[in-house]
Design a protein around this motif. Structure first.
Motif, PDB file in Angstrom:
ATOM      1  N   PHE A   1       0.827  -1.212   0.000  1.00  0.00           N
ATOM      2  CA  PHE A   1       0.000   0.000   0.000  1.00  0.00           C
ATOM      3  C   PHE A   1       0.862   1.263   0.000  1.00  0.00           C
ATOM      4  N   THR A   2       2.017   1.223  -0.666  1.00  0.00           N
ATOM      5  CA  THR A   2       2.862   2.406  -0.760  1.00  0.00           C
ATOM      6  C   THR A   2       2.444   3.243  -1.968  1.00  0.00           C
ATOM      7  N   LEU A   3       2.721   4.551  -1.890  1.00  0.00           N
ATOM      8  CA  LEU A   3       2.292   5.474  -2.935  1.00  0.00           C
ATOM      9  C   LEU A   3       3.454   6.244  -3.553  1.00  0.00           C
ATOM     10  N   HIS A   4       4.689   5.882  -3.225  1.00  0.00           N
ATOM     11  CA  HIS A   4       5.820   6.755  -3.544  1.00  0.00           C
ATOM     12  C   HIS A   4       6.549   6.417  -4.848  1.00  0.00           C
ATOM     13  N   ASP A   5       6.712   5.164  -5.171  1.00  0.00           N
ATOM     14  CA  ASP A   5       7.592   4.776  -6.274  1.00  0.00           C
ATOM     15  C   ASP A   5       6.796   4.144  -7.402  1.00  0.00           C
ATOM     16  N   GLY A   6       6.137   5.015  -8.160  1.00  0.00           N
ATOM     17  CA  GLY A   6       5.291   4.571  -9.251  1.00  0.00           C
ATOM     18  C   GLY A   6       3.855   4.992  -9.018  1.00  0.00           C
ATOM     19  N   PRO A   7       3.012   4.870 -10.033  1.00  0.00           N
ATOM     20  CA  PRO A   7       1.626   5.337  -9.930  1.00  0.00           C
ATOM     21  C   PRO A   7       0.765   4.425  -9.064  1.00  0.00           C
TER      22      PRO A   7
END
Length: 317
Positions: free
Chosen positions: A13-19
């Motif tokens: 659930f990360t939002l930093h490395d890619g869309p």
């Protein structure tokens, strides 16, 4: 085919490395030693232990690590708490980390199979589909384990999952080339344009990195570049002008976005846990003045026709 990788961490659930919403695998091992790196636990490919002495509860008659350690001289104590590991005595069996109830001794890295990774990925497919997300493999340096990345991405693409590699690009071109059919997005740093200065602050020169970026620009691939902006190291006008010249003149308009990552003093405790000296301990700068400088740099790149955003450097290098 490589079915196993040494994985430092998995972030869901990360939002930093890619869309979109992503599952990100951080692979262990890196050939660079950037002065500003906040993740020294990613340096070595092998699994290892770190010691956080302030968490130790030996003073409360714990002693669990000593009970299981096969090398009696590997754990060094002072003031009734574990202080460090004598790494020349340590067998890296990880028994102490498994046994420690307070995480004063922490395991850095674990072996994971393709199947284990895909089980995690499939749990989140609904989030990818709703958000336009997918899977990112970062590091350390993921290209050190490029065969594993290749096999993982092949399976992702069979299931229609967006894929991203975040890399320093310090690798032989064939490691990048074989990933091209299975990778939707590449993210890479440009740290310093001068090769000697690059080597001084990262341990390697930048010729291989720049050549790989130029080679990648010949393909129809989405590219995001990042500059970790470090005060007094790479925030000067000459370096930024040379970087803009390279992006505008050498990369065929293939850079979607340039992200400026403002330096933050991170990872010092992790350096100590591994018995390493934090390279940036003597760096002094005024945060507001520095952030103003970063914003000025962003304006310069925008004036040069490069889409540029500003963030903070909360990860490794």
């Amino acid at each position: 085919m490589s079915n196993l990788a040494t994985v430092l961490n998995v972030q869901r659930f990360t939002l930093h490395d890619g869309p979109g919403i992503r599952t990100e695998f951080f692979l262990k091992g890196c050939p660079l030693r950037c002065d500003w790196c906040g993740n020294p636990e990613s340096f070595n490919r092998r699994t290892e232990v770190g010691v956080f002495h302030n968490k130790c509860i030996t003073s409360q008659h714990c002693g669990s690590c000593l009970d299981v350690c096969p090398s009696p001289n590997a754990l060094i104590f002072s003031d009734a708490s574990v202080q460090k590991v004598a790494r020349d005595q340590c067998s890296s069996c990880l028994a102490c980390a498994d046994e420690c109830p307070s995480e004063a001794i922490k395991q850095w890295g674990q072996s994971m199979s393709i199947d284990e990774c895909m089980r995690l990925i499939r749990k989140d497919k609904g989030f990818y589909q709703r958000s336009g997300g997918g899977v990112t493999v970062s590091g350390g340096e993921p290209l050190l384990q490029s065969n594993f990345v290749l096999e993982l991405f092949k399976l992702c693409k069979q299931e229609g999952i967006h894929t991203c590699v975040e890399s320093s690009f310090f690798a032989n071109w064939n490691r990048i080339e074989k990933l091209l059919p299975f990778t939707d997005l590449f993210i890479s740093d440009i740290k310093l344009m001068d090769s000697q200065r690059h080597k001084q602050h990262t341990g390697v020169d930048n010729r291989k990195i720049l050549n790989n970026l130029k080679a990648l620009s010949q393909f129809d691939k989405e590219v995001i570049l990042r500059i970790p902006v470090i005060p007094s190291i790479n925030d000067d006008d000459d370096n930024m002008e040379a970087t803009a010249d390279f992006i505008v003149n050498e990369l065929n308009g293939k850079v979607k976005t340039l992200q400026l990552l403002s330096f933050m003093r991170l990872g010092e405790e992790k350096y100590h846990s591994l018995g390493l000296t934090y390279p940036m301990k003597d760096l002094k700068f005024e945060r507001q003045t520095f952030q103003t400088r970063v914003n000025q740099i962003a304006e310069y790149f925008i004036q040069r026709g490069v889409h540029c955003t500003v963030g903070t450097k909360e990860k490794g290098d």
